[in-house]
Design a protein around this motif. Sequence first.
Motif, short mmCIF file in Angstrom:
data_model
loop_
_atom_site.label_atom_id
_atom_site.label_comp_id
_atom_site.label_asym_id
_atom_site.label_seq_id
_atom_site.Cartn_x
_atom_site.Cartn_y
_atom_site.Cartn_z
N THR A 247 8.15 20.61 15.48
CA THR A 247 9.56 20.26 15.57
C THR A 247 10.40 21.14 14.65
O THR A 247 9.86 21.92 13.85
CB THR A 247 9.75 18.78 15.17
OG1 THR A 247 9.29 18.59 13.82
CG2 THR A 247 8.97 17.86 16.10
N VAL A 253 4.43 16.74 16.66
CA VAL A 253 4.27 15.59 17.54
C VAL A 253 3.21 15.92 18.59
O VAL A 253 2.93 17.10 18.85
CB VAL A 253 5.58 15.19 18.25
CG1 VAL A 253 6.64 14.74 17.24
CG2 VAL A 253 6.10 16.33 19.12
N GLN A 307 11.62 15.87 14.18
CA GLN A 307 10.60 14.93 14.66
C GLN A 307 11.21 13.58 15.03
O GLN A 307 10.89 13.00 16.08
CB GLN A 307 9.52 14.74 13.59
CG GLN A 307 8.34 13.90 14.05
CD GLN A 307 7.38 13.57 12.93
OE1 GLN A 307 7.71 12.81 12.02
NE2 GLN A 307 6.18 14.15 12.99
N PRO A 323 4.00 10.92 16.48
CA PRO A 323 4.00 11.90 15.39
C PRO A 323 2.57 12.20 14.96
O PRO A 323 1.68 11.36 15.09
CB PRO A 323 4.78 11.18 14.29
CG PRO A 323 4.54 9.72 14.56
CD PRO A 323 4.46 9.58 16.05
#
Length: 403
Positions: A247, A253, A307, A323
């Motif tokens: 991210t 993720v 994120q 995540p």
Amino acid sequence: MGRRCLRVSRKMALRGLKVIDCATLFAGPLAATVLGDFGADVVKVEHPKGDPARSHGYAKDGVGLWWKMLGRNKRCVTLNLSTPEGQRIFRELAREADVVIESFRPGTFERWGLTYEVLSRENPGLILARVTGFGQKGPYKNRPGFGTLAESMSGFAHVTGQPDGPPTLPPFGLADGIAALATACAILIALRAREATGRGQVVDLAIIEPILTMLGPQPTVYDQLGIVQQRSGNRSVNNAPRNTYRTRDGRWVAISTSAQNVAERVMKLVGHPEFIQESWFATGRGRAEHADELDEVVSRWIAERTQDEVIKEFEKAGAAVAPIYDISDIMRDPQYQALESITTVDDPELGPVKMQNVLFRLSETPGEIRWPGPKLGEHNREVYAALGLDERDLKELSAKGVV
């Protein structure tokens, strides 16, 4: 939770079950831990020098931290099974047990006169669970057996890692953990069979087998199509997009599109619904063959957002995302907190200690951590007193190296 109370709640499902854990390191002992978490009276039989797990991994002030979890809910005694007196005492313990879990190399129990025939002669209902790397028969049975070897030989390492990189092993006891759960399951099945027959039996569990089962249809695919699955990194050979993505704020993720409708939602979310009209997009296998194209647009969209933003947008779209956590993230996560997946146990050596809670929640017969891993030989007096051994007997046995 951490009180040194040996009383077991009447609501615990395995209350009254007597288990002897004389296995070492991880697979067998962890199976016993699972049984103990749900009420079994587990007596951990260790060599007077202690189970190697006590000194495995990190320690604080000389106290092994892995042991605190692995040894929880167990009463610990020392006993040298290679001595005639140790073998005699063990037979007395086994006479009153429901289950014995051992992990010595095949032939060792036989050499010590502790065969199932001997143990079951006075206790025909005994379940003897034998957990070894390669099982009790076959050309490899006498090889040293560790989880790493199972992860290698099961096919797990071969399919794990980047396509242009080496086979990759997990940085924790994966095969041992899977084998532990399989062992606990096998013991409960054997106990259920005992209810019908009145007789016990031997459980022969090879650590190389449960992890092979977890690898899915690879044997069938090879048998029917001659295909050998290769390493594909974080991608799946069965669907796409499926990968880890970085991210904007440098975090990561993971997304999964095992379901077709989820794959379609992802493509709409990242602004490329045109992919959905492609004929190959209609199947997971077809999407996997076009993973480069799909990953390019997905990774670009994710890289432009933090994120938190990515997760929020995926959740709003009904798409699957998570995540990438390290242990510090897990300790703070509200979902893990709601499930009480990490609990605090009072330990006389370390004070309050956090560890994984029991494996699952039962509405009527919940499990419980009654105490963490005890000191070496902490319950010698208590357990051996039930066999008629007093303080003087224990001193003499200790001087001989038996306990």
